[in-house]
Design an enzyme around this catalytic site. Structure first.
Site, PDB file in Angstrom:
ATOM      1  N   ASP A  26       7.577   1.378  17.682  1.00  0.00           N
ATOM      2  CA  ASP A  26       7.469   0.175  18.500  1.00  0.00           C
ATOM      3  C   ASP A  26       7.056  -0.992  17.620  1.00  0.00           C
ATOM      4  OD1 ASP A  26       4.511  -0.053  18.443  1.00  0.00           O
ATOM      5  OD2 ASP A  26       4.520   1.727  19.723  1.00  0.00           O
ATOM      6  N   LYS A 220      11.444  -0.967  24.241  1.00  0.00           N
ATOM      7  CA  LYS A 220      10.432  -1.513  23.339  1.00  0.00           C
ATOM      8  C   LYS A 220      10.874  -2.881  22.834  1.00  0.00           C
ATOM      9  CE  LYS A 220       7.629   2.058  23.345  1.00  0.00           C
ATOM     10  NZ  LYS A 220       6.205   2.012  23.699  1.00  0.00           N
ATOM     11  N   ASP A 248       8.111  -3.259  26.888  1.00  0.00           N
ATOM     12  CA  ASP A 248       6.811  -2.868  26.334  1.00  0.00           C
ATOM     13  C   ASP A 248       6.646  -3.472  24.945  1.00  0.00           C
ATOM     14  OD1 ASP A 248       4.514  -1.625  25.465  1.00  0.00           O
ATOM     15  OD2 ASP A 248       5.251   0.423  25.702  1.00  0.00           O
ATOM     16  N   GLU A 274       4.677  -4.500  29.485  1.00  0.00           N
ATOM     17  CA  GLU A 274       3.572  -3.587  29.183  1.00  0.00           C
ATOM     18  C   GLU A 274       2.858  -4.012  27.894  1.00  0.00           C
ATOM     19  OE1 GLU A 274       3.285   1.201  28.211  1.00  0.00           O
ATOM     20  OE2 GLU A 274       4.792   0.437  29.612  1.00  0.00           O
ATOM     21  N   GLU A 303      -2.931   2.329  28.408  1.00  0.00           N
ATOM     22  CA  GLU A 303      -2.882   3.471  27.503  1.00  0.00           C
ATOM     23  C   GLU A 303      -3.903   3.368  26.376  1.00  0.00           C
ATOM     24  OE1 GLU A 303       0.555   3.287  24.312  1.00  0.00           O
ATOM     25  OE2 GLU A 303       1.308   2.473  26.205  1.00  0.00           O
ATOM     26  N   ASP A 326      -4.161   7.219  31.021  1.00  0.00           N
ATOM     27  CA  ASP A 326      -3.766   8.099  29.919  1.00  0.00           C
ATOM     28  C   ASP A 326      -4.700   9.306  29.957  1.00  0.00           C
ATOM     29  OD1 ASP A 326      -2.260   7.958  26.943  1.00  0.00           O
ATOM     30  OD2 ASP A 326      -4.126   9.106  26.975  1.00  0.00           O
ATOM     31  N   HIS A 353       0.827   6.378  31.500  1.00  0.00           N
ATOM     32  CA  HIS A 353       1.392   6.472  30.156  1.00  0.00           C
ATOM     33  C   HIS A 353       1.547   7.941  29.808  1.00  0.00           C
ATOM     34  CE1 HIS A 353       0.623   6.833  25.681  1.00  0.00           C
ATOM     35  NE2 HIS A 353       1.738   6.126  25.734  1.00  0.00           N
ATOM     36  N   ALA A 354       2.701   8.299  29.246  1.00  0.00           N
ATOM     37  CA  ALA A 354       2.905   9.725  28.968  1.00  0.00           C
ATOM     38  C   ALA A 354       3.799   9.988  27.773  1.00  0.00           C
ATOM     39  CB  ALA A 354       3.467  10.427  30.201  1.00  0.00           C
ATOM     40  N   GLY A 355       3.882   9.065  26.817  1.00  0.00           N
ATOM     41  CA  GLY A 355       4.578   9.396  25.589  1.00  0.00           C
ATOM     42  C   GLY A 355       3.650  10.186  24.689  1.00  0.00           C
TER      43      GLY A 355
END
Length: 438
Positions: A26, A220, A248, A274, A303, A326, A353-355
């Site tokens: 990112d 991104k 984001d 974001e 996050e 998070d 958030h879940a990356g």
């Protein structure tokens, strides 16, 4: 509940070389190696609990050291002793008279606390023979409230208010459980549009996602405005006007720069921007939210929000239109319970958030609980999904029709395959030895 005291605690530095193919890239984290400080606790009766916190490479060893520093506060305690007064145990971990100076309740020491508490919750759920989300759903409201430390947030959410929210949501709870088991929880994908991906890769992955039934996509942005315009136009043209597009910036901009940049991207109708600026800048987020409201663009963040106190202030300042919890940044489930309840009181939807390594596996439990026992609504709610590294987990997330299907195995879905841990342990695992020889 089975007897036995926690007799061992191990922490491993596990890293995956995702930077080699720009996965996770990112505007601020251009070469992330998705990583985890991975914790295993074991009782003298042979039961184990597995937990982790997410990192992006260098520095994971510091979190491992912080976990080791917390070890004396955990060893010798029984699960019964911890869970019978979970609030006190949480406060003991976060308020040690010397180590709290390293936070308090923020930064590396809080990441370590999250990893350790995640392992405790995993152990508890395994002992009860339930997935964590079902363990939470089956708790009575008073027991749930007893897990939360209300210190510093009682001006925004009292214990009585939290109890009232949970009691009111008991109505039709079983129907919502059955709905989740049947349909799953709605998700969106970030896997198509990492910043380091070429337009060709972006197009291919977006086409595949559309074929799989995805209806919400995150892009991104933040490094180059012309590139952002081109990439957002490409995605919007591919997905059409009806599907959701989110953007984001990963904290790239100053406040006024964020307003100007996002205004230029408004033609692509993003649902939210974001992390437009520093994750600590509550008033900056409030200013951006107010400026973008006429454009119909919300602000999302969380996050890298340190703790429940910051979430309280974000909500009090009307700085967020979407709360992004998070599972590994704040103090595990205990602190996330407080954040979910505050978000409900302030009527702000939660879109986690879940990356990253294991974040999808863990946070699915929290968002299922949120729907069943707190928000009772799916309006403007969805959970991030990133299709990376799930194969390294014993019970990976299951996605069907762009929905998280509730995990059924006992625990927090946090146990990694032992072979994966061994191969990716830094710096002496097989994968890293091979890379260092290149």
């Amino acid at each position: 509940m089975a007897s036995g005291k926690i007799c061992s605690l191990a922490a491993r530095d596990v890293r995956f070389p995702t930077s080699l193919e720009q996965h996770g890239s990112d505007a601020m984290h251009t070469d992330p190696d998705y990583s985890a400080a991975y914790v295993i606790i074991e009782t003298d009766s042979g039961l184990k609990g597995f937990g982790l916190t997410f990192t992006v490479g260098r520095g994971t060893e510091i979190v491992v050291c912080a976990v080791d520093a917390l070890r004396p506060l955990v060893l010798g305690k029984s699960l019964q002793e911890i869970t019978s007064d979970f609030r006190a145990f949480y406060r003991q971990l976060t308020s040690d008279g010397q180590m709290r100076w390293l936070g308090p309740e923020k930064g590396v020491i809080h990441l370590a606390t999250a990893a350790l508490l995640n392992a405790v919750w995993d152990l508890w759920a395994r002992t009860e023979g339930k997935p964590v989300w079902k363990l939470l759903v089956d708790m009575d409201p008073q027991q749930l409230v007893s897990c939360i430390d209300f210190r510093y947030i009682s001006d925004a959410l009292t214990e009585e208010e939290a109890l009232d929210i949970l009691q009111k949501s008991q109505k039709d709870k079983q129907q919502r459980v059955e709905q989740m088991l049947r349909e799953g929880y709605p998700a969106y994908t970030t896997s198509c549009a990492w910043l380091g991906y070429t337009d060709q890769t972006l197009t291919q992955l977006c086409s595949e996602a559309l074929a799989e039934g995805w209806s919400a996509f995150k892009v991104k942005v933040g490094a180059d405005l012309d590139d952002d315009i081109r990439r957002c136009r490409l995605i919007r043209q591919m997905i059409g006007p009806e599907k959701h597009l989110m953007i984001d910036a990963n904290q790239r901009w100053d406040v006024e720069q964020a307003v100007a940049w996002v205004t230029r991207l408004a033609e692509f109708q993003p649902l939210w921007i974001e992390e437009p600026t520093s994750p600590d800048d509550i008033l900056g987020h409030a200013h951006i939210s107010k400026a973008l409201a006429p454009l119909g663009i919300g602000v999302a963040s969380g996050e890298q929000c340190h703790n429940r106190v910051m979430f309280k202030q974000f909500l009090q300042a009307s700085a967020l239109q979407f709360v992004q919890i998070d599972s590994c940044r704040v103090g595990s489930i205990n602190e996330n319970l407080a954040i979910l309840l505050m978000a409900h009181k302030f009527n702000v939807p939660v879109c986690p958030h879940a990356g990253g390594v294991g974040l999808c596996e863990l946070v699915q439990h929290l968002i299922l609980f949120d729907y069943v026992c707190v928000s009772t609504s799916l309006d403007k709610r969805m959970c991030e999904y990133v299709d990376h590294l799930h194969e390294h987990f014993k019970n990976p997330t299951i996605i069907k029709n762009a929905h998280y299907m509730p995990p059924m195995a006992p625990g927090f879905s946090s146990e990694m395959l032992e072979s994966s841990v061994d191969k990716h342990t830094f710096p002496h695992g097989e994968v890293w030895r091979s890379i260092h020889q290149l």
